[in-house]
Every structure is written in structure tokens, then in C-alpha cells.
Design a protein around this motif. Structure first.
Motif, PDB file in Angstrom:
ATOM      1  N   GLY A 198      23.565  45.152 -18.394  1.00 16.48           N
ATOM      2  CA  GLY A 198      23.923  45.852 -17.430  1.00 16.48           C
ATOM      3  C   GLY A 198      23.179  47.388 -17.305  1.00 16.48           C
ATOM      4  O   GLY A 198      23.733  48.382 -16.637  1.00 16.48           O
ATOM      5  N   THR A 199      22.167  47.582 -17.865  1.00 13.67           N
ATOM      6  CA  THR A 199      21.231  48.679 -17.894  1.00 13.67           C
ATOM      7  C   THR A 199      20.079  48.440 -16.903  1.00 13.67           C
ATOM      8  O   THR A 199      19.244  47.451 -17.202  1.00 13.67           O
ATOM      9  CB  THR A 199      20.779  48.764 -19.153  1.00 13.67           C
ATOM     10  N   PRO A 200      20.073  48.982 -15.746  1.00 14.44           N
ATOM     11  CA  PRO A 200      18.855  48.952 -14.934  1.00 14.44           C
ATOM     12  C   PRO A 200      17.625  49.463 -15.457  1.00 14.44           C
ATOM     13  O   PRO A 200      17.715  50.487 -15.860  1.00 14.44           O
ATOM     14  CB  PRO A 200      19.250  49.639 -13.489  1.00 14.44           C
ATOM     15  N   GLN A 253      11.610  58.455  -4.482  1.00 16.26           N
ATOM     16  CA  GLN A 253      12.088  57.364  -3.925  1.00 16.26           C
ATOM     17  C   GLN A 253      12.776  56.751  -5.349  1.00 16.26           C
ATOM     18  O   GLN A 253      13.854  56.346  -5.040  1.00 16.26           O
ATOM     19  CB  GLN A 253      11.179  56.287  -3.106  1.00 16.26           C
ATOM     20  N   LEU A 254      11.862  56.668  -6.314  1.00 14.66           N
ATOM     21  CA  LEU A 254      12.352  56.328  -7.551  1.00 14.66           C
ATOM     22  C   LEU A 254      13.908  56.929  -7.799  1.00 14.66           C
ATOM     23  O   LEU A 254      14.803  56.400  -8.196  1.00 14.66           O
ATOM     24  CB  LEU A 254      11.545  56.530  -8.725  1.00 14.66           C
ATOM     25  N   ALA A 281      21.374  55.809  -6.532  1.00 13.34           N
ATOM     26  CA  ALA A 281      22.089  54.925  -5.680  1.00 13.34           C
ATOM     27  C   ALA A 281      22.632  53.969  -6.595  1.00 13.34           C
ATOM     28  O   ALA A 281      23.694  53.206  -6.675  1.00 13.34           O
ATOM     29  CB  ALA A 281      21.157  54.418  -4.614  1.00 13.34           C
ATOM     30  N   THR A 282      21.402  53.282  -7.679  1.00 16.43           N
ATOM     31  CA  THR A 282      21.999  52.348  -8.729  1.00 16.43           C
ATOM     32  C   THR A 282      23.266  52.573  -9.409  1.00 16.43           C
ATOM     33  O   THR A 282      24.101  51.899  -9.732  1.00 16.43           O
ATOM     34  CB  THR A 282      20.684  51.761  -9.397  1.00 16.43           C
ATOM     35  N   ARG A 283      23.019  53.972  -9.851  1.00 17.07           N
ATOM     36  CA  ARG A 283      24.247  54.405 -10.709  1.00 17.07           C
ATOM     37  C   ARG A 283      25.331  54.531 -10.034  1.00 17.07           C
ATOM     38  O   ARG A 283      26.375  54.013 -10.364  1.00 17.07           O
ATOM     39  CB  ARG A 283      23.859  55.749 -11.267  1.00 17.07           C
ATOM     40  N   ASP A 284      25.640  54.764  -8.633  1.00 20.29           N
ATOM     41  CA  ASP A 284      26.764  54.908  -7.922  1.00 20.29           C
ATOM     42  C   ASP A 284      27.124  53.756  -7.495  1.00 20.29           C
ATOM     43  O   ASP A 284      28.425  53.417  -7.256  1.00 20.29           O
ATOM     44  CB  ASP A 284      26.413  56.049  -6.534  1.00 20.29           C
ATOM     45  N   SER A 285      26.066  52.526  -7.154  1.00 18.41           N
ATOM     46  CA  SER A 285      26.770  51.630  -6.402  1.00 18.41           C
ATOM     47  C   SER A 285      26.634  50.438  -7.140  1.00 18.41           C
ATOM     48  O   SER A 285      26.770  49.329  -6.754  1.00 18.41           O
ATOM     49  CB  SER A 285      26.011  51.168  -5.026  1.00 18.41           C
TER      50      SER A 285
END
Length: 203
Positions: A5-7, A168-169, A175-179
Motif C-alpha cells: 500500500g505504499t506508492p 507534477q510529481l 493526489a495519491t495520498r488523498d485519493s
């Protein structure tokens, strides 16, 4: 990574496409083809071309080499591409190899340094006064490559738009953290910045 679960994001050189969240960087295959276009179109006549990569395990360099070779093969067959030079991204190896190439091949018309070590090629071309006959294409705008452009030893610099990439990174990380992570890993390609001796900052 996805299993925990870690991006994870890959930057500049892609890796682990099945598990990383996204890649941010250049389309290295296209960068190589662009370099091939510049070398063959700027050369005053057909001749031999040399290519430097850091090593066979540099994924981005291999893609640039593939793109460069494919362009020359498909669109500029009148040029002879020499065996790829491995420079381990070091200035000294690149310098010595470039001096050797210039001395051995009077019909050398182009050099492309696909990774690090370009300072050695710039120094060698300058010392051999070969800037008028050899098209030198390098990656990234640095004090050395900028000086090379200014005195016309370097013909073209292909740069990575670092500011745009970083912006952009960071936005994607937030966004990944939030969604949450995407269902499918992606790629974010950034077109190369192109610098020539006539670019505004060179004057």
C-alpha cells in the motif's frame, strides 16, 4: 509498493512497471531519435557517428541508444554509426575515447553523449578544434554544456524540464495520498528542452 500500500514513483529512469505507481521523466526512446535527427540534419556531410552511454545496465541510456540507432537506420542510412562507446558516465573516459575517435576517424561528423561524462567530449572537441566539423549533442544544460554552446563546441543540448517534472510529481503524490493509488500504473512523459547556440540564454 502496491503489495504494502505504499506508492512508489520512478524518476528519469523507469523501473518495476508492474509495481511502481507512476514514472516521471523523458520518453528516452524518443530522446534518442531526436538526438539522431539533430546529428544527421546538422552534419555538413554524411560520415561516421559515435554514441556514448554510461553502461549496458542503464535502462534510460539503452532506450536512448535504441532510439538513436533506429533513427539512423531508418532515416539516415548514408551515415555510419560506430560501435557504442561505454564511458561509465565519467569525464576522463569520455575525453580519452573522444580524442581517440577524432584522431582515428577523419570522417567523424557526429557525437551523441546519451548520459553523463559529456564534459570529457566537450573538452576533447574543443582541444582538437573539431567543433566546425563534428556535431556534438549532449544531455542536460550545465555550466559545461552552456559554455560549449556559447563557443559553438556543442551543437545541441537536450534538457529535462526538471521544474515542470517536480511540480507534477508533487501534485500526483498529494493526489495519491488523498485519493489512493491508481488501478493501473502510469507514465508521465515530459518533452525535452532544446538548447542551441542561438538560444536566448546563450547570448
Amino acid at each position: 509498493m502496491q503489495a504494502t500500500g505504499t506508492p512508489v514513483f520512478s524518476l528519469l529512469s523507469d523501473f518495476a512497471q508492474g509495481v511502481r505507481e507512476s514514472y516521471f521523466g523523458s520518453n528516452n526512446l524518443k530522446v534518442g531519435r531526436v538526438a539522431g535527427w539533430f546529428v544527421t540534419k546538422l552534419a555538413t556531410r554524411p560520415g561516421k557517428i559515435a554514441l556514448f552511454i554510461g553502461g549496458s545496465r542503464f535502462h534510460g541510456h539503452e532506450l536512448r541508444e535504441t532510439g538513436f540507432r533506429s533513427f539512423v537506420r531508418d532515416d539516415a542510412p548514408e551515415f555510419q554509426l560506430l560501435d557504442t562507446q561505454i564511458n561509465l558516465e565519467t569525464r576522463q573516459l569520455t575525453y580519452e575515447a573522444t580524442i581517440n575517435l577524432l584522431a582515428r576517424h577523419a570522417d567523424l561528423v557526429g557525437l551523441y553523449v546519451a548520459g553523463g561524462g559529456m564534459e570529457g567530449a566537450i573538452q576533447a572537441v574543443r582541444e582538437m578544434a573539431a567543433g566546425s566539423r563534428v556535431v556534438l549533442v549532449v544531455n542536460e544544460l550545465t555550466p559545461d554544456s552552456q559554455a560549449g554552446l556559447q563557443d559553438r563546441v556543442v551543437s545541441v543540448v537536450l534538457g529535462t524540464p526538471i521544474r515542470d517534472l517536480a511540480t507534477q510529481l508533487i501534485a500526483t503524490v498529494i493526489a495519491t495520498r488523498d485519493s489512493g493509488m491508481a488501478r493501473m500504473p502510469g507514465q508521465r512523459f515530459f518533452p525535452s528542452e532544446v538548447w542551441t547556440p542561438e538560444s536566448e540564454t546563450m547570448r
